[in-house]
Structures are given as C-alpha cells and as structure tokens.
Design a protein around this motif. Sequence first.
Motif, PDB file in Angstrom:
ATOM      1  N   ALA A 160       0.839  -1.206   0.000  1.00  0.00           N
ATOM      2  CA  ALA A 160       0.000   0.000   0.000  1.00  0.00           C
ATOM      3  C   ALA A 160       0.872   1.255   0.000  1.00  0.00           C
ATOM      4  O   ALA A 160       0.575   2.225  -0.710  1.00  0.00           O
ATOM      5  CB  ALA A 160      -0.933  -0.013   1.200  1.00  0.00           C
ATOM      6  N   ALA A 161       1.937   1.238   0.772  1.00  0.00           N
ATOM      7  CA  ALA A 161       2.835   2.398   0.808  1.00  0.00           C
ATOM      8  C   ALA A 161       3.516   2.605  -0.544  1.00  0.00           C
ATOM      9  O   ALA A 161       3.615   3.740  -1.036  1.00  0.00           O
ATOM     10  CB  ALA A 161       3.875   2.210   1.907  1.00  0.00           C
ATOM     11  N   ILE A 162       3.960   1.524  -1.160  1.00  0.00           N
ATOM     12  CA  ILE A 162       4.616   1.633  -2.463  1.00  0.00           C
ATOM     13  C   ILE A 162       3.616   2.069  -3.525  1.00  0.00           C
ATOM     14  O   ILE A 162       3.928   2.900  -4.387  1.00  0.00           O
ATOM     15  CB  ILE A 162       5.297   0.302  -2.834  1.00  0.00           C
ATOM     16  CG1 ILE A 162       6.476   0.058  -1.895  1.00  0.00           C
ATOM     17  CG2 ILE A 162       5.772   0.318  -4.280  1.00  0.00           C
ATOM     18  CD1 ILE A 162       7.093  -1.315  -2.033  1.00  0.00           C
ATOM     19  N   ALA A 163       2.402   1.537  -3.486  1.00  0.00           N
ATOM     20  CA  ALA A 163       1.376   1.946  -4.448  1.00  0.00           C
ATOM     21  C   ALA A 163       1.042   3.425  -4.290  1.00  0.00           C
ATOM     22  O   ALA A 163       0.815   4.130  -5.280  1.00  0.00           O
ATOM     23  CB  ALA A 163       0.123   1.090  -4.274  1.00  0.00           C
ATOM     24  N   MET A 164       1.041   3.905  -3.056  1.00  0.00           N
ATOM     25  CA  MET A 164       0.791   5.321  -2.826  1.00  0.00           C
ATOM     26  C   MET A 164       1.923   6.161  -3.406  1.00  0.00           C
ATOM     27  O   MET A 164       1.683   7.203  -4.018  1.00  0.00           O
ATOM     28  CB  MET A 164       0.637   5.600  -1.329  1.00  0.00           C
ATOM     29  CG  MET A 164       0.135   6.991  -1.025  1.00  0.00           C
ATOM     30  SD  MET A 164      -0.032   7.332   0.730  1.00  0.00           S
ATOM     31  CE  MET A 164      -1.048   5.992   1.281  1.00  0.00           C
ATOM     32  N   LEU A 165       3.167   5.714  -3.217  1.00  0.00           N
ATOM     33  CA  LEU A 165       4.305   6.441  -3.794  1.00  0.00           C
ATOM     34  C   LEU A 165       4.244   6.461  -5.316  1.00  0.00           C
ATOM     35  O   LEU A 165       4.632   7.451  -5.941  1.00  0.00           O
ATOM     36  CB  LEU A 165       5.620   5.808  -3.347  1.00  0.00           C
ATOM     37  CG  LEU A 165       6.096   6.119  -1.938  1.00  0.00           C
ATOM     38  CD1 LEU A 165       7.351   5.325  -1.630  1.00  0.00           C
ATOM     39  CD2 LEU A 165       6.352   7.598  -1.781  1.00  0.00           C
ATOM     40  N   LEU A 166       3.766   5.371  -5.907  1.00  0.00           N
ATOM     41  CA  LEU A 166       3.691   5.307  -7.364  1.00  0.00           C
ATOM     42  C   LEU A 166       2.622   6.231  -7.937  1.00  0.00           C
ATOM     43  O   LEU A 166       2.747   6.694  -9.068  1.00  0.00           O
ATOM     44  CB  LEU A 166       3.405   3.869  -7.814  1.00  0.00           C
ATOM     45  CG  LEU A 166       4.556   2.888  -7.749  1.00  0.00           C
ATOM     46  CD1 LEU A 166       4.073   1.493  -8.069  1.00  0.00           C
ATOM     47  CD2 LEU A 166       5.657   3.302  -8.705  1.00  0.00           C
ATOM     48  N   THR A 167       1.579   6.486  -7.182  1.00  0.00           N
ATOM     49  CA  THR A 167       0.474   7.273  -7.716  1.00  0.00           C
ATOM     50  C   THR A 167       0.577   8.762  -7.402  1.00  0.00           C
ATOM     51  O   THR A 167      -0.211   9.546  -7.920  1.00  0.00           O
ATOM     52  CB  THR A 167      -0.868   6.745  -7.183  1.00  0.00           C
ATOM     53  OG1 THR A 167      -0.837   6.739  -5.756  1.00  0.00           O
ATOM     54  CG2 THR A 167      -1.140   5.344  -7.695  1.00  0.00           C
ATOM     55  N   ILE A 168       1.532   9.157  -6.570  1.00  0.00           N
ATOM     56  CA  ILE A 168       1.728  10.581  -6.290  1.00  0.00           C
ATOM     57  C   ILE A 168       2.382  11.222  -7.507  1.00  0.00           C
ATOM     58  O   ILE A 168       3.322  10.664  -8.074  1.00  0.00           O
ATOM     59  CB  ILE A 168       2.604  10.777  -5.035  1.00  0.00           C
ATOM     60  CG1 ILE A 168       1.855  10.294  -3.803  1.00  0.00           C
ATOM     61  CG2 ILE A 168       3.010  12.233  -4.873  1.00  0.00           C
ATOM     62  CD1 ILE A 168       2.665  10.346  -2.529  1.00  0.00           C
ATOM     63  N   PRO A 169       1.901  12.391  -7.940  1.00  0.00           N
ATOM     64  CA  PRO A 169       2.528  13.040  -9.111  1.00  0.00           C
ATOM     65  C   PRO A 169       3.886  13.652  -8.755  1.00  0.00           C
ATOM     66  O   PRO A 169       3.969  14.711  -8.150  1.00  0.00           O
ATOM     67  CB  PRO A 169       1.514  14.125  -9.499  1.00  0.00           C
ATOM     68  CG  PRO A 169       0.711  14.372  -8.287  1.00  0.00           C
ATOM     69  CD  PRO A 169       0.726  13.105  -7.483  1.00  0.00           C
ATOM     70  N   TRP A 170       4.944  12.968  -9.116  1.00  0.00           N
ATOM     71  CA  TRP A 170       6.307  13.414  -8.871  1.00  0.00           C
ATOM     72  C   TRP A 170       6.868  14.029 -10.148  1.00  0.00           C
ATOM     73  O   TRP A 170       6.372  13.772 -11.243  1.00  0.00           O
ATOM     74  CB  TRP A 170       7.197  12.233  -8.487  1.00  0.00           C
ATOM     75  CG  TRP A 170       6.826  11.509  -7.243  1.00  0.00           C
ATOM     76  CD1 TRP A 170       6.096  10.365  -7.163  1.00  0.00           C
ATOM     77  CD2 TRP A 170       7.157  11.853  -5.901  1.00  0.00           C
ATOM     78  NE1 TRP A 170       5.957   9.969  -5.857  1.00  0.00           N
ATOM     79  CE2 TRP A 170       6.603  10.873  -5.054  1.00  0.00           C
ATOM     80  CE3 TRP A 170       7.872  12.892  -5.325  1.00  0.00           C
ATOM     81  CZ2 TRP A 170       6.738  10.898  -3.684  1.00  0.00           C
ATOM     82  CZ3 TRP A 170       8.019  12.913  -3.950  1.00  0.00           C
ATOM     83  CH2 TRP A 170       7.455  11.930  -3.150  1.00  0.00           C
ATOM     84  N   PRO A 171       7.968  14.789 -10.046  1.00  0.00           N
ATOM     85  CA  PRO A 171       8.677  15.192 -11.270  1.00  0.00           C
ATOM     86  C   PRO A 171       9.212  13.950 -11.994  1.00  0.00           C
ATOM     87  O   PRO A 171       9.431  12.905 -11.376  1.00  0.00           O
ATOM     88  CB  PRO A 171       9.828  16.055 -10.745  1.00  0.00           C
ATOM     89  CG  PRO A 171       9.390  16.516  -9.405  1.00  0.00           C
ATOM     90  CD  PRO A 171       8.497  15.441  -8.856  1.00  0.00           C
ATOM     91  N   LYS A 172       9.416  14.077 -13.304  1.00  0.00           N
ATOM     92  CA  LYS A 172       9.780  12.903 -14.122  1.00  0.00           C
ATOM     93  C   LYS A 172      11.024  12.153 -13.643  1.00  0.00           C
ATOM     94  O   LYS A 172      11.009  10.925 -13.594  1.00  0.00           O
ATOM     95  CB  LYS A 172       9.940  13.302 -15.584  1.00  0.00           C
ATOM     96  CG  LYS A 172       8.632  13.442 -16.286  1.00  0.00           C
ATOM     97  CD  LYS A 172       8.833  13.577 -17.770  1.00  0.00           C
ATOM     98  CE  LYS A 172       7.468  13.684 -18.422  1.00  0.00           C
ATOM     99  NZ  LYS A 172       7.573  13.589 -19.864  1.00  0.00           N
ATOM    100  N   PRO A 173      12.126  12.822 -13.284  1.00  0.00           N
ATOM    101  CA  PRO A 173      13.304  12.044 -12.851  1.00  0.00           C
ATOM    102  C   PRO A 173      13.039  11.246 -11.571  1.00  0.00           C
ATOM    103  O   PRO A 173      13.457  10.089 -11.456  1.00  0.00           O
ATOM    104  CB  PRO A 173      14.385  13.096 -12.616  1.00  0.00           C
ATOM    105  CG  PRO A 173      13.919  14.333 -13.270  1.00  0.00           C
ATOM    106  CD  PRO A 173      12.441  14.252 -13.382  1.00  0.00           C
TER     107      PRO A 173
END
Length: 129
Positions: free
Chosen positions: A16-29
Amino acid sequence: MALQWFVLECVLVAEAAIAMLLTIPWPKPIKSQIVTFTSYLLQPSGSAIPFAVFNLVDLYWKNEHRMMCSSEICTDEERVRYERSIFKAQKNVILCSLVCLLYWCMHKICKYHKEIQELEEAEKRLKKL
C-alpha cells in the motif's frame, strides 16, 4: 498460525505504501527512479502471491470442513466462538485478496510507466528525423 497472517499484513502495508508512492505526481526524474526501484522490488515480492493463494486455499478447505454450529444444541459460548471464527476467516480472505490485487496494481503501474517512457523516446527520435 498467526505469524503467516502477520507476514501478509506487513506485505499488504508495504504494498500500500509503495502503491501510494507510485500514484503521487512526482517530477519525471524522481518518478522514473521510484518506478525502477519498485520494479526491482516486484520480483522478490512476487513470492507473496503464491503464499496468499496458498492461504486462500487453506481457508477454503477449513471452511468446507468446519463444524457447523447453527442448531439449538450449541451453547451460546460455542455459537459466539463459531461466529468469531467465521469473521476472522472473512477478514483473512479479504487480506489475501488485497495482497494479490495491490501486487497486480503495482505491476501494471510500473508497466504503463515504462511503456510511456518508451513512447516518449520514440516520439523524440521521430521528431529529430
């Protein structure tokens, strides 16, 4: 017996924590580094899927061979114990299902991100021509 459910709960929290990190809009790099790191984590964490499926089969078998306590012969204490075991089994089925579902979601998110990167690179190459 409780250890296997604790392990699955820990796996579920980590997924769940990793899925949350994946779905947060981060800068491309940063996003590409997170996706790369998650892709490396998906391979060893894939062993949680057979473990969850084994526990689902175990729960099904126990449910099929469980003593029923629905008649008036059972005491109130036995009926409460029976209902508590049913609720616990239902919770564990949900837990196993969520572990499998979150793993699949993380796999698809990483796959789609890599496909998008490949398409962007192909677009850049075509624009240069």
